[in-house]
Design an enzyme around this catalytic site. Structure first.
Site, PDB file in Angstrom:
ATOM      1  N   SER A 150       0.859  -1.180   0.000  1.00  0.00           N
ATOM      2  CA  SER A 150       0.000   0.000   0.000  1.00  0.00           C
ATOM      3  C   SER A 150       0.896   1.232   0.000  1.00  0.00           C
ATOM      4  O   SER A 150       2.122   1.117   0.053  1.00  0.00           O
ATOM      5  CB  SER A 150      -0.923  -0.018   1.223  1.00  0.00           C
ATOM      6  OG  SER A 150      -0.177  -0.192   2.389  1.00  0.00           O
ATOM      7  N   GLY A 152       1.811   3.117  -2.276  1.00  0.00           N
ATOM      8  CA  GLY A 152       2.727   3.191  -3.406  1.00  0.00           C
ATOM      9  C   GLY A 152       4.025   2.410  -3.223  1.00  0.00           C
ATOM     10  O   GLY A 152       4.950   2.525  -4.032  1.00  0.00           O
ATOM     11  N   GLU A 259     -11.844   3.936  -5.312  1.00  0.00           N
ATOM     12  CA  GLU A 259     -11.003   4.823  -6.112  1.00  0.00           C
ATOM     13  C   GLU A 259     -11.265   4.638  -7.609  1.00  0.00           C
ATOM     14  O   GLU A 259     -11.288   3.497  -8.097  1.00  0.00           O
ATOM     15  CB  GLU A 259      -9.523   4.549  -5.818  1.00  0.00           C
ATOM     16  CG  GLU A 259      -9.135   4.855  -4.389  1.00  0.00           C
ATOM     17  CD  GLU A 259      -7.674   4.522  -4.088  1.00  0.00           C
ATOM     18  OE1 GLU A 259      -6.828   4.585  -4.996  1.00  0.00           O
ATOM     19  OE2 GLU A 259      -7.398   4.187  -2.922  1.00  0.00           O
ATOM     20  N   GLU A 271      -9.158   0.793  -7.257  1.00  0.00           N
ATOM     21  CA  GLU A 271      -9.079  -0.099  -6.099  1.00  0.00           C
ATOM     22  C   GLU A 271     -10.037   0.385  -5.030  1.00  0.00           C
ATOM     23  O   GLU A 271     -10.730   1.382  -5.215  1.00  0.00           O
ATOM     24  CB  GLU A 271      -7.650  -0.178  -5.563  1.00  0.00           C
ATOM     25  CG  GLU A 271      -7.106   1.141  -5.052  1.00  0.00           C
ATOM     26  CD  GLU A 271      -5.934   0.956  -4.076  1.00  0.00           C
ATOM     27  OE1 GLU A 271      -5.552  -0.187  -3.778  1.00  0.00           O
ATOM     28  OE2 GLU A 271      -5.434   1.975  -3.572  1.00  0.00           O
ATOM     29  N   ASP A 278      -7.909   7.684   3.476  1.00  0.00           N
ATOM     30  CA  ASP A 278      -7.115   8.849   3.916  1.00  0.00           C
ATOM     31  C   ASP A 278      -7.554  10.145   3.225  1.00  0.00           C
ATOM     32  O   ASP A 278      -7.644  11.190   3.864  1.00  0.00           O
ATOM     33  CB  ASP A 278      -5.597   8.590   3.834  1.00  0.00           C
ATOM     34  CG  ASP A 278      -5.101   8.156   2.475  1.00  0.00           C
ATOM     35  OD1 ASP A 278      -5.910   8.064   1.527  1.00  0.00           O
ATOM     36  OD2 ASP A 278      -3.885   7.910   2.352  1.00  0.00           O
ATOM     37  N   THR A 279      -7.890  10.067   1.938  1.00  0.00           N
ATOM     38  CA  THR A 279      -8.330  11.292   1.246  1.00  0.00           C
ATOM     39  C   THR A 279      -9.638  11.827   1.853  1.00  0.00           C
ATOM     40  O   THR A 279      -9.947  13.007   1.708  1.00  0.00           O
ATOM     41  CB  THR A 279      -8.538  11.053  -0.268  1.00  0.00           C
ATOM     42  OG1 THR A 279      -9.577  10.081  -0.440  1.00  0.00           O
ATOM     43  CG2 THR A 279      -7.269  10.552  -0.936  1.00  0.00           C
ATOM     44  N   ARG A 357       3.336  11.057   7.368  1.00  0.00           N
ATOM     45  CA  ARG A 357       2.230  11.996   7.579  1.00  0.00           C
ATOM     46  C   ARG A 357       2.019  12.207   9.073  1.00  0.00           C
ATOM     47  O   ARG A 357       1.709  11.262   9.794  1.00  0.00           O
ATOM     48  CB  ARG A 357       0.968  11.456   6.911  1.00  0.00           C
ATOM     49  CG  ARG A 357      -0.192  12.441   6.909  1.00  0.00           C
ATOM     50  CD  ARG A 357      -1.280  12.013   5.929  1.00  0.00           C
ATOM     51  NE  ARG A 357      -1.822  10.715   6.288  1.00  0.00           N
ATOM     52  CZ  ARG A 357      -2.262   9.815   5.407  1.00  0.00           C
ATOM     53  NH1 ARG A 357      -2.229  10.070   4.115  1.00  0.00           N
ATOM     54  NH2 ARG A 357      -2.751   8.674   5.803  1.00  0.00           N
TER      55      ARG A 357
HETATM   56  N1  ADP Z   1      -2.859   2.018 -13.965  1.00  0.00           N
HETATM   57  C1  ADP Z   1      -2.564   3.243 -13.528  1.00  0.00           C
HETATM   58  N2  ADP Z   1      -2.474   4.270 -14.396  1.00  0.00           N
HETATM   59  C2  ADP Z   1      -2.164   5.515 -13.963  1.00  0.00           C
HETATM   60  N3  ADP Z   1      -1.889   5.828 -12.693  1.00  0.00           N
HETATM   61  C3  ADP Z   1      -1.961   4.850 -11.770  1.00  0.00           C
HETATM   62  C4  ADP Z   1      -2.288   3.507 -12.136  1.00  0.00           C
HETATM   63  N4  ADP Z   1      -2.279   2.755 -11.025  1.00  0.00           N
HETATM   64  C5  ADP Z   1      -1.972   3.587 -10.012  1.00  0.00           C
HETATM   65  N5  ADP Z   1      -1.764   4.844 -10.437  1.00  0.00           N
HETATM   66  C6  ADP Z   1      -1.428   6.014  -9.598  1.00  0.00           C
HETATM   67  O1  ADP Z   1      -0.801   5.569  -8.403  1.00  0.00           O
HETATM   68  C7  ADP Z   1      -1.641   5.854  -7.262  1.00  0.00           C
HETATM   69  C8  ADP Z   1      -1.529   4.716  -6.236  1.00  0.00           C
HETATM   70  O2  ADP Z   1      -1.976   3.514  -6.836  1.00  0.00           O
HETATM   71  P1  ADP Z   1      -2.993   2.529  -6.102  1.00  0.00           P
HETATM   72  O3  ADP Z   1      -3.315   1.420  -7.005  1.00  0.00           O
HETATM   73  O4  ADP Z   1      -4.146   3.328  -5.578  1.00  0.00           O
HETATM   74  O5  ADP Z   1      -2.083   1.966  -4.914  1.00  0.00           O
HETATM   75  P2  ADP Z   1      -2.106   2.167  -3.335  1.00  0.00           P
HETATM   76  O6  ADP Z   1      -2.773   0.921  -2.839  1.00  0.00           O
HETATM   77  O7  ADP Z   1      -0.675   2.247  -2.956  1.00  0.00           O
HETATM   78  O8  ADP Z   1      -2.910   3.394  -3.043  1.00  0.00           O
HETATM   79  C9  ADP Z   1      -3.027   6.054  -7.828  1.00  0.00           C
HETATM   80  O9  ADP Z   1      -3.833   6.840  -6.969  1.00  0.00           O
HETATM   81  C10 ADP Z   1      -2.699   6.736  -9.156  1.00  0.00           C
HETATM   82  O10 ADP Z   1      -2.389   8.105  -8.959  1.00  0.00           O
HETATM   83 MG    MG Z   2      -4.868   3.868  -3.728  1.00  0.00          MG
END
Ligand code: ADP
Ligand code: MG
Length: 389
Positions: A150, A152, A259, A271, A278-279, A357
């Site tokens: 998670s 990123g 999301e 997802e 958090d947002t 954070r």
């Molecule tokens: N397939 C994708 N294309 C473009 N941006 C992406 C993609 N997957 C993730 N991101 C960017 O990365 C962020 C984090 O990815 P996410 O899948 O939500 O993982 P996490 O579980 O870490 O939040 C997203 O909010 C988006 O900004």
């Molecule tokens: Mg996310």
């Protein structure tokens, strides 16, 4: 109606949830892997355990015999949740929801394959060789993420073939849990991304949606979020339909942070977290009749929620630490306190590390005020604070 709640994960989101629970007389035991975590500071009792250890989890649940288990994070031995449900404990929102979302694969396949919801094209890989195949399948640019991660962690973008090996190694390093597997998904060229907070209710009451929340991500974590986000009527209808389908399939009552990516070709499901998002801390700016933590609590306790209304426009901006340290102090609180229509939270985390954070700045104004102005004010407010440790 005092219920006993075991909160698994005691961060800032958990803290606000406990405060909401305390306000209506509930009893909370906050659990995390370190002492004095934010939510522990406001709970009745606390426990420090490794939540990925099933035996430890069993021990805590047997000791406290809660009515509810409320997960606040993903890194929990969620397989045990099915057993707790059998024992008559309500896992929030459901054992399935918590278990399916701790691994990106289960929730993605549920949405894309079982429910036919639009997502980015994707493939899985358990080795560098498989990742090369996966990249060919989905095309470049594409995004690689460990299935268990998670914020990123271990996530990177592949633009050319020479990035593939780096992306694999980075994902392996950033992976949590015992199996190393990644998802590779086509890069979605979105013009904006939103969280649609979705509240499912017990007793046949309807699923409700909060006004959409916009956010900006950097290094895998959100930097600013705002509500309401500008979303076309078509897109909001589509997003709500998708959110309803997937939350219904997961079951239970509570708030979900769903999301989405918004593109010129429509909405993509990304997802979901079966808990406050958090947002959604933007709702602490009084943007709604109930904030996301109050909504979660009410849904869990089967208290009927008649409606969710937008009361103000608002924004949140994160306050980050810059270095490793302990017992942080905060400089600039007097300045932020002076600002009109501004508020703040400091989470009380006992230690710092770069980009951790530590707090959030909030700004709000009447409904209809240009949201960009409110975001700018929240950002400038957050920038007034220095975290020293
Ligand atoms: N397939 C994708 N294309 C473009 N941006 C992406 C993609 N997957 C993730 N991101 C960017 O990365 C962020 C984090 O990815 P996410 O899948 O939500 O993982 P996490 O579980 O870490 O939040 C997203 O909010 C988006 O900004
Ligand atoms: Mg996310």
């Amino acid at each position: 109606m005092r219920k006993k709640i075991v909160l698994l994960g005691a961060g800032e989101l958990g803290k606000e949830f406990v405060i909401a629970a305390q306000r209506i007389g509930q009893y909370v035991i906050a659990v995390d892997s370190y002492e004095n975590a934010p939510a522990m500071q406001v709970a009745h009792e606390s426990e420090v355990i490794n939540m990925l250890d099933g035996t430890e989890l069993d021990r805590i649940i047997a000791k406290h015999q809660p009515d509810f288990i409320v997960p606040e994070i993903e890194a929990i031995r969620t397989e045990r949740f099915y057993e707790y449900e059998k024992q008559g404990i309500t896992v929030v929102p459901s054992a399935k929801a918590a278990n399916f979302t701790m691994n990106r694969k289960a929730i993605r396949d549920l949405a894309a394959k079982d429910l036919g919801i639009r997502t980015a094209k994707y493939a899985y890989a358990t080795s560098y060789e498989e990742l090369k195949k996966g990249v060919l399948e989905v095309g470049m640019p594409c995004v690689v993420k460990p299935l268990m991660s998670s914020s990123g962690k271990g996530q990177s973008t592949i633009k050319t073939e020479s990035d593939i090996e780096k992306a694999w190694n980075y994902a392996v390093e950033g992976s949590r849990g015992d199996i190393i597997e990644v998802i590779v998904e086509a890069f979605v060229n979105f013009h904006s991304e939103i969280t649609l907070l979705t509240v499912t209710q017990n007793n046949g009451l309807p699923t409700l949606f909060c006004p959409p929340i916009g956010h900006r991500q950097e290094r895998g974590d959100y930097q600013e979020s705002w509500q309401p986000a500008k979303v076309s009527d078509n897109d909001i209808i589509e997003a709500q339909e998708m959110a309803k389908k997937v939350t219904e399939a997961l079951g239970g009552a509570g708030i979900f942070g769903v999301e989405f990516f918004l593109t010129d070709e429509g909405v993509y499901f990304s997802e979901l977290s079966p808990r406050p998002h958090d947002t959604g801390m933007v709702t602490l700016a009084g943007t709604q009749n109930f904030n996301e933590f109050e909504l979660h609590l009410r849904a869990i306790l089967s208290l009927p929620i008649a409606e969710i209304t937008l009361e103000r426009n608002g924004a949140s901006a994160v306050i980050l630490a810059t270095k490793q340290g302990t017992n942080p102090t905060y400089e600039g609180i007097d300045k932020i306190a002076m600002l009109p229509k501004t508020d703040f939270r400091f989470f009380g985390k006992p230690t710092t590390r770069p980009y951790r954070r530590m707090g959030v700045a909030l700004n709000y104004d009447s409904v209809g005020t240009p949201i960009e102005n409110i975001v700018e004010k929240a950002k400038s407010a957050a920038a007034l604070i220095n975290v020293n440790s």
